[in-house]
Design a protein around this motif. Structure first.
Motif, PDB file in Angstrom:
ATOM      1  N   ARG A 255      12.126  33.392  48.574  1.00  0.00           N
ATOM      2  CA  ARG A 255      10.936  32.744  49.121  1.00  0.00           C
ATOM      3  C   ARG A 255       9.756  33.155  48.234  1.00  0.00           C
ATOM      4  NH1 ARG A 255       9.074  30.485  53.982  1.00  0.00           N
ATOM      5  NH2 ARG A 255       6.941  31.114  54.484  1.00  0.00           N
ATOM      6  N   VAL A 256       9.045  32.151  47.732  1.00  0.00           N
ATOM      7  CA  VAL A 256       7.899  32.390  46.859  1.00  0.00           C
ATOM      8  C   VAL A 256       6.708  31.618  47.391  1.00  0.00           C
ATOM      9  CG1 VAL A 256       9.305  32.816  44.813  1.00  0.00           C
ATOM     10  CG2 VAL A 256       8.531  30.505  45.301  1.00  0.00           C
ATOM     11  N   THR A 257       5.524  32.007  46.950  1.00  0.00           N
ATOM     12  CA  THR A 257       4.320  31.291  47.387  1.00  0.00           C
ATOM     13  C   THR A 257       4.247  29.947  46.673  1.00  0.00           C
ATOM     14  OG1 THR A 257       3.027  32.379  45.681  1.00  0.00           O
ATOM     15  CG2 THR A 257       3.037  33.419  47.829  1.00  0.00           C
ATOM     16  N   ALA A 258       3.632  29.000  47.336  1.00  0.00           N
ATOM     17  CA  ALA A 258       3.475  27.677  46.740  1.00  0.00           C
ATOM     18  C   ALA A 258       2.543  27.763  45.546  1.00  0.00           C
ATOM     19  CB  ALA A 258       2.919  26.703  47.769  1.00  0.00           C
ATOM     20  N   ILE A 259       2.891  27.098  44.465  1.00  0.00           N
ATOM     21  CA  ILE A 259       2.051  27.164  43.275  1.00  0.00           C
ATOM     22  C   ILE A 259       1.077  26.006  43.196  1.00  0.00           C
ATOM     23  CG2 ILE A 259       3.720  28.483  41.942  1.00  0.00           C
ATOM     24  CD1 ILE A 259       4.487  25.817  40.580  1.00  0.00           C
ATOM     25  N   LEU A 260       1.273  24.983  44.007  1.00  0.00           N
ATOM     26  CA  LEU A 260       0.389  23.822  43.968  1.00  0.00           C
ATOM     27  C   LEU A 260      -0.587  23.822  45.125  1.00  0.00           C
ATOM     28  CD1 LEU A 260       3.010  21.106  42.983  1.00  0.00           C
ATOM     29  CD2 LEU A 260       1.441  22.321  41.502  1.00  0.00           C
ATOM     30  N   GLY A 261      -0.579  24.902  45.928  1.00  0.00           N
ATOM     31  CA  GLY A 261      -1.475  24.976  47.065  1.00  0.00           C
ATOM     32  C   GLY A 261      -0.994  24.149  48.250  1.00  0.00           C
TER      33      GLY A 261
END
Length: 99
Positions: free
Chosen positions: A90-96
């Motif tokens: 699980r990673v943070t969204a890179i496009l917001g």
């Protein structure tokens, strides 16, 4: 006799879309003439009985056979992940945006 002339260098500059000053044309004329002469010398000794080479030392590929080895379990893969969910990293969204 020189094969490379200033006019030829100017023409090559136009073909390459490079603007050359008169000093550059003069310098490149001499340099390209030396290169052409050296290629001609190599061509004189490159006879059919001399094999073409790309490297002075014969090279050999040293790859090992591609065999299936032991695989990690899903738990082993995810054990050190900072965040995991549903068997995935699980990673943070890179496009917001949440996806």
């Amino acid at each position: 006799m020189s094969e490379i002339t200033p006019d030829l260098v100017r023409h090559l500059g136009v073909l390459a879309r490079i603007q050359l000053s008169d000093e550059e044309v003069e310098r490149l004329t001499g340099q390209l003439d030396v290169i052409v002469d050296n290629i001609a010398k190599v061509s004189q000794v490159a006879t059919p009985d001399v094999p073409a080479t790309s490297h002075p030392i014969p090279l050999e590929n040293v790859f090992r056979p591609d065999t299936v080895g032991d695989m990690l379990t899903l738990e082993q893969v995810l054990q050190n992940a900072p965040d995991a969910a549903d068997g995935r990293f699980r990673v943070t969204a890179i496009l917001g945006e949440e996806q």
